[in-house]
Write a protein that holds these residues in place. Structure first.
Motif: not given
Length: 370
Positions: A35-39, A76-79, A302-308, A364-370
């Motif tokens: 919970d303390k980590q970013p995605w 730069k790309m959000g990694m 996107p699947i990984g992000k949806a499932h955290k 986009t996904l790493s910086r909070g976009g959907g």
């Protein structure tokens, strides 16, 4: 409901394992850490100037300027993470120098807001690693210089296991409270047969299955504040009610956080995530993205992000590792022509994207976009 055979096997293994300084995290501890980590989004990382782990880390070929450049591209790309492989022979060769270079790497990564997941052992590719200058890439061949850790000779020789223990305890102990490190991936694909090379013992899986619980115990003996894991990598029977292979029984019962690999189509990664969610622990996908096999950024990320689920693809910058080339290059080297489609990797050697749309999606996904 099936009764997992793994429980009995695991009990026998752990009964002979050394005592641990700290227990495995309970699910609530693991989740509190997560919970303390970013995605988490990143890549398996090797600088373009290195063919393998030894060349990355040995004093004569360690390249902090190149690492700084490439991790700047990643930032730069959000990694925000990178999975990075170490090697036991580096510790045996020059432990103080190795620790100093690892500290330098961590400082560079922290500068770019990247927390690496460090891998200690690996059962893939060349079973006979040798220190010193590494051979040049074999033209047209994917990952032609990667080496196993430990090599088969050390794996088969129990007299060398104290040396392996010193490596695990020494490296993790030196950085056990270091907040720059995301976690420790103790053994990559532990029972991988590495069939591209001759001389693999038929009982390799048994040897690793016997040793892996000890590796977990050695790691815990220095009380690391970071989580421990070893990733599931083959098959589709990972749910709590499934019958697990012996190595999977160890991985599932010992890992603080769960990790896995998937190089299949979106349906494959979705199924594997669903199985692992039954353990109520954080999940990382520590290898994915093989375009020619159906695993792509737009299909899996996107699947990984949806499932955290944290997502770490194979390959970042095209270089001496040559993982833009597919696995089948071991049978048919791409000497006269490039493959139609890059297999792994995100960037050309000069930092330009192989596919700009992929980099845009990652950003986009790493910086909070959907």
């Amino acid at each position: 409901m099936k009764t997992p055979i793994s429980i009995a096997i695991l009990s026998l293994i752990l009964a002979t394992s050394p005592a641990a300084a700290r227990d495995r995290w309970v699910p609530a501890q693991a989740q509190a850490w997560y919970d303390k980590q970013p995605w988490l989004v990143g890549a398996n990382y090797l600088p373009a100037t290195a063919i393998n782990q030894l060349e990355m880390w040995q004093a004569d070929t360690f390249d902090p300027a190149r690492i700084d450049l490439e991790l700047g591209w990643a930032e730069k790309m959000g990694m925000n993470t990178m999975r990075v492989f170490l090697h036991d022979q580096l510790w045996a060769q020059d432990r103080e120098g190795f620790k100093a270079r690892l500290d330098t790497f961590l400082a560079i990564a922290a500068k770019h807001h990247i927390k690496p997941l460090l891998v200690l052992f690996d059962s893939c590719w060349d079973p006979a690693p040798k220190l010193g200058p590494q051979h040049p890439p074999i033209p047209g061949v994917h990952n032609s210089g990667w080496v196993q850790s430990p090599g088969i000779a050390a794996l088969q020789d129990s007299a060398q296991h104290p040396r392996l223990r010193a490596y695990v305890e020494g490296v993790i102990g030196a950085f056990a409270k270091d907040e720059r490190i995301l976690g420790w991936d103790l053994w990559n694909e532990p029972d991988n047969p590495a069939e591209q090379y001759r001389g693999q013992p038929k009982n390799k899986a048994d040897l690793v299955t016997a040793l892996l619980p000890h590796v977990f115990a050695w790691a815990r003996s220095v009380d690391p504040s970071q989580p421990l894991t070893s990733g599931l990598w083959t098959g589709m029977t990972w749910a709590p009610t499934d019958t697990h292979r012996p190595i999977e029984a160890v991985q599932l019962a010992q890992s603080d956080i769960l990790s896995f690999h998937d190089y299949g189509w979106p349906e494959s990664i979705e199924k594997r995530i669903a199985m692992l969610e039954g353990y109520d622990r954080p999940i990382l996908c520590t290898e994915y993205m093989a375009r020619g096999a159906g695993s792509t950024f737009d299909g899996s990320l996107p699947i990984g992000k949806a499932h955290k689920v944290g997502m770490i693809n194979w390959g970042f910058v095209d270089g001496k590792e040559q993982t833009r080339l597919p696995w089948d290059s071991w049978k048919r080297p791409y000497v006269l022509e490039e493959p139609t489609l890059w297999f792994h990797d995100v960037l050309h050697t000069d930092g330009t994207p192989y596919r700009p749309a992929e980099v845009k999606l990652i950003t986009t996904l790493s910086r909070g976009g959907g």
